[in-house]
Design a protein around this motif. Structure first.
Motif, short mmCIF file in Angstrom:
data_model
loop_
_atom_site.label_atom_id
_atom_site.label_comp_id
_atom_site.label_asym_id
_atom_site.label_seq_id
_atom_site.Cartn_x
_atom_site.Cartn_y
_atom_site.Cartn_z
N LEU B 11 94.48 0.73 101.96
CA LEU B 11 94.10 1.82 101.03
C LEU B 11 94.57 1.46 99.62
O LEU B 11 95.61 0.84 99.44
CB LEU B 11 94.77 3.12 101.47
N THR B 16 93.21 10.60 96.69
CA THR B 16 91.87 11.06 97.08
C THR B 16 91.59 12.45 96.50
O THR B 16 92.50 13.20 96.18
CB THR B 16 91.75 11.16 98.61
N TYR B 18 89.96 14.65 98.20
CA TYR B 18 89.65 15.55 99.33
C TYR B 18 90.48 16.82 99.24
O TYR B 18 91.60 16.83 98.71
CB TYR B 18 89.89 14.84 100.66
N GLY B 21 94.39 19.20 103.39
CA GLY B 21 94.23 19.38 104.84
C GLY B 21 92.93 18.86 105.39
O GLY B 21 92.68 18.93 106.60
N CYS B 22 92.09 18.27 104.51
CA CYS B 22 90.82 17.72 105.02
C CYS B 22 91.13 16.44 105.77
O CYS B 22 91.79 15.55 105.25
CB CYS B 22 89.88 17.41 103.85
N GLY B 25 91.05 12.28 105.08
CA GLY B 25 92.18 11.43 104.66
C GLY B 25 92.80 10.69 105.83
O GLY B 25 93.16 9.51 105.73
N ILE B 26 92.89 11.39 106.95
CA ILE B 26 93.47 10.74 108.14
C ILE B 26 92.58 9.59 108.58
O ILE B 26 93.03 8.47 108.84
CB ILE B 26 93.62 11.76 109.30
N ARG B 29 92.79 6.55 106.60
CA ARG B 29 94.00 5.76 106.92
C ARG B 29 93.78 4.94 108.18
O ARG B 29 94.11 3.76 108.24
CB ARG B 29 95.19 6.70 107.09
N VAL B 178 90.36 14.24 115.40
CA VAL B 178 91.62 13.98 114.68
C VAL B 178 92.34 15.30 114.42
O VAL B 178 92.88 15.53 113.34
CB VAL B 178 91.36 13.23 113.34
N ASN B 179 92.33 16.18 115.45
CA ASN B 179 92.95 17.48 115.24
C ASN B 179 94.36 17.58 115.79
O ASN B 179 95.04 18.60 115.60
CB ASN B 179 92.07 18.56 115.89
N THR B 180 94.85 16.56 116.49
CA THR B 180 96.25 16.56 116.95
C THR B 180 96.77 15.13 116.81
O THR B 180 95.97 14.18 116.82
CB THR B 180 96.35 16.93 118.45
N PRO B 181 98.10 14.97 116.68
CA PRO B 181 98.64 13.61 116.60
C PRO B 181 98.17 12.73 117.76
O PRO B 181 97.78 11.58 117.56
CB PRO B 181 100.15 13.83 116.63
N VAL B 184 94.70 11.74 117.16
CA VAL B 184 94.61 10.77 116.04
C VAL B 184 94.93 9.38 116.56
O VAL B 184 94.25 8.39 116.23
CB VAL B 184 95.56 11.18 114.90
N ARG B 185 95.94 9.30 117.42
CA ARG B 185 96.31 7.97 117.93
C ARG B 185 95.18 7.40 118.79
O ARG B 185 94.84 6.21 118.72
CB ARG B 185 97.62 8.06 118.71
#
Lengths: 75, 248, 358
Positions: B11, B16, B18, B21-22, B25-26, B29, B178-181, B184-185
């Protein structure tokens, strides 16, 4: 399991105060610092009781703005 | 103390635009980390079409093309054909990929174009202020569906992952959130495997990422994560629809 | 070099390959399909890429990608197909990328016909896409000139980092004539250090883009584009003129129509008339100054096109009121005959001085 000690640092001027980190911290130690406004005009995220941090990176995982760096100490 | 999580070289330092909380961004990354970890960042050319993520051309630390709405897969095709040895990806929203750009994504998949697509499904047009998208759920309100999407009027939302999974050239198709850790993983794993499909020269790969739009959904960032869980995931089931191994 | 008899559309392919073009993205449409067919046969032989896209829109966006990646790349289509490409062309011009776009025009509007026409002059020279951009538009009148302009067109595109359009009509694409492939004049072509080739970790990322959200930046960008167009106007005008210093009347025509006009002119000369011709080869930049060379004794300028009057507007601008400007056009694929043109020339000369032109 050795006592895992962690530490998080916030690049406060990047934070948009979205609170996603707050919502996913298992130790519930993150909060938005109401006494402070960053240059974007948001209350940046912060941790008061850093000793309780276990370095799990949940907060950094959910942060959309890569504000958080996570360190971990394993004895 | 050992650093276990820090910003990726994938990055740039541009902050950004955005909304707070959008989850764009996640996903930025995850893409950037994947490029770096797979060792292709310096050989990558990305394509960012019109939508909230058009400005991604400022956020990824690699050569980028800004593209017209819906046309990223065609632009990426042109680039990949000129540089077959480079890594080429598109980063597209649902208005872009599932509406105006449907022909381009379907045909890039049919050709088995060796490119990778990150498809952000947040069930709304974000940049233009919350209009109904082909992925807007039945009953979900939007500025052009003020009474909620009416199936009789606009049909049911489109499930792109399932549709593209019927295409032989699409060698990797997965839907993640991508709503929980934890999610996301998992999403990162899928993105890396999707990128590996291109690196191994197997064909076209796409990851559909269920993502939030707090501003246009009218929720706080945290509430938006919950809304996604309770409304989007049931209609858009997570999971892998195609992997190269499965293919004969 | 020995000449070879080739159909226009195929000669385009051969010329492009001669010019080092290695990428062609196209879509079938009469009357230009022989070109993608030719490229499908020939590109693999030179390790180039021919790809038939799912639409003209996809094809022009593939060109946008390949051009931004630093390649010599082209596409071709015919009138309605070129209409579909307009947004892509505007992006390519806005992002300042070189490429070649061939339009073998057919009758319009709408589906129109597959016969020849010159009905896309406005679209080509005034821009069919959004924004203040310009294409270099070159109009060949025979297959040899078509080949020469294709080869030179790639250099012009690279020199100015701008899309170049070759505007032919159905006949130019379909007829066969002997051609040879000559080297173009030497030009200083800049390095493509702006292209997306992967940073290799050695440079800042290159970004191909036409989006400037800050008004000051977009105005600056437009100023740069206008400076480029000014340089093109000063250096790239191409025109052929005949006997305009001594003519009683001058015909203005381009492409295939100009060849028919030449036949009419030689007929008229046998009957003692003194008729001149101005044949714009670059339709943009238009050869406005050429019209200043017409002698004062001239009675008027007759523009002849295979449309209902488009280049005639530029002729009026060029003539700027010095003479009456007349127009004669055929459309629908109807091609004017030499006799028709000869009649119209005579008619235009007999019109009394009030010069009610059009």
């Amino acid at each position: 399991m050795p006592k895992v000690k962690g530490r998080v640092t916030f690049q406060e001027n990047l934070c948009k105060g979205c609170g996603l980190c707050v919502s996913v911290c298992p130790m519930k130690i993150i909060s938005l610092n109401k006494e402070k406004i960053n240059e974007k005009g948001y209350h940046p995220a912060t941790v008061k009781e850093m000793n309780k941090c276990i370095g799990c990176s949940n907060c950094a995982t959910m942060c959309p703005d890569v504000v958080i760096t996570v360190e971990r100490l394993t004895e | 103390m050992a650093v276990v999580f820090e910003k990726t070289r994938g990055l740039t330092d541009v902050q950004t635009h955005y909304c707070p909380g959008c989850t764009h961004g996640i996903v930025h990354r995850l893409v950037a980390e994947s490029l770096e970890e797979l060792g292709v960042l310096d050989d990558t050319i990305g394509v960012a079409p019109v939508g909230c993520s058009v400005l991604a051309y400022k956020y990824f630390n690699c050569d980028m093309h800004e593209a017209a709405h819906g046309r990223a897969p065609a632009v990426a095709t042109g680039i990949k054909r000129v540089h077959p040895d480079k890594f080429v990806f598109t980063y597209q929203g649902d208005g872009d990929l599932a509406s105006i750009g449907t022909a381009e994504i379907v045909h890039a998949a049919h050709r088995g174009e060796k490119i990778s697509t990150i498809f952000i499904n947040n069930a709304i047009y974000g940049m233009t202020g919350g209009q109904m998208a082909p992925t807007t759920l039945v009953g979900q309100k939007a500025t052009t569906a003020p009474y909620g999407r009416d199936e009789a009027h606009a049909g049911r939302p489109i499930r792109m992952a399932e549709m593209l999974a019927t295409i032989h050239g699409a060698k990797f198709v997965e839907r993640v959130a991508v709503n929980t850790p934890a999610n996301v993983r998992k999403a990162k794993k899928a993105i890396k495997r999707c990128f590996e499909t291109q690196i191994n020269g197997e064909g076209f790969g796409i990851v559909e990422v269920l993502s939030t739009c707090p501003t246009n959904w009218g929720y706080t960032p945290e509430e938006a994560l919950k809304w996604l869980e309770e409304n989007m995931i049931p209609y858009y089931p997570l999971g892998n629809f195609r992997t190269p191994e499965e293919v004969e | 070099m020995a000449k070879v008899l080739m159909k226009g559309n195929e000669a385009i392919g051969a010329a492009a390959i001669e010019a080092g073009c290695k990428y062609f993205f196209g879509y079938p449409i009469t009357p230009q399909s022989e070109l993608p067919e030719y490229m499908a046969r020939e590109m693999p032989k030179i390790n180039g890429v021919f790809l038939q896209a799912e639409s003209e829109i996809a094809a022009i966006n593939m060109v946008y990608g390949a051009a931004g990646a630093g390649a010599r790349v082209m596409t071709s289509s015919s009138s309605p197909g070129i209409s579909l490409k307009q947004e892509g062309i505007s992006y390519i011009a806005g992002a300042e990328l070189p490429c070649l776009i061939v339009n073998i025009m057919r009758g319009g509007p709408g589906l129109g016909s597959i016969q020849p026409s010159q009905t896309d002059y406005f679209q080509a020279t005034r821009g069919g896409g959004n924004g203040d951009y310009r294409l270099v538009v070159l109009a060949p009148a025979n297959v040899q000139e078509l080949v020469d302009l294709i080869i030179e067109g790639f250099d012009i595109a690279d020199q100015y980092r701008n899309p170049v359009m070759i505007l032919g009509d159905g006949m130019i694409g379909q007829m066969m004539e002997p051609v040879e492939f000559k080297k173009p004049k030497k030009r200083e072509l800049p390095e493509k250090d702006w292209a997306t080739t992967g940073t290799k970790g050695k440079r800042k990322p290159n970004i191909i883009n036409s989006l400037y959200l800050a008004a000051e930046e977009l105005e600056e960008h437009n100023k740069r584009l206008q400076e480029k167009y000014k340089a093109i106007k000063e250096n790239e005008v191409k025109v052929e003129s005949y006997n305009i210093e001594d003519a009683d009347i001058v015909v203005a025509a381009y492409g295939t129509t100009s060849r028919i006009a030449k036949t009419a002119i030689s007929q008229l000369e046998k009957e003692g008339y003194k008729v001149g011709l101005i044949r714009p080869i670059s339709l943009w930049p238009f050869p406005y100054e050429e019209f200043n060379k017409i002698s004062d004794k001239c009675k008027g300028v007759l523009t002849i096109e295979m449309n209902t009057g488009q280049m005639v507007d530029d002729v009026k601008i060029a003539v700027n009121g010095r003479f009456p400007v007349y127009f004669y056009g055929r459309t629908g694929g109807m091609v004017p005959t030499p006799n028709e043109i000869a009649e119209k020339v005579k008619e235009s000369m007999e019109v009394k001085s009030n010069g009610c032109s059009i």
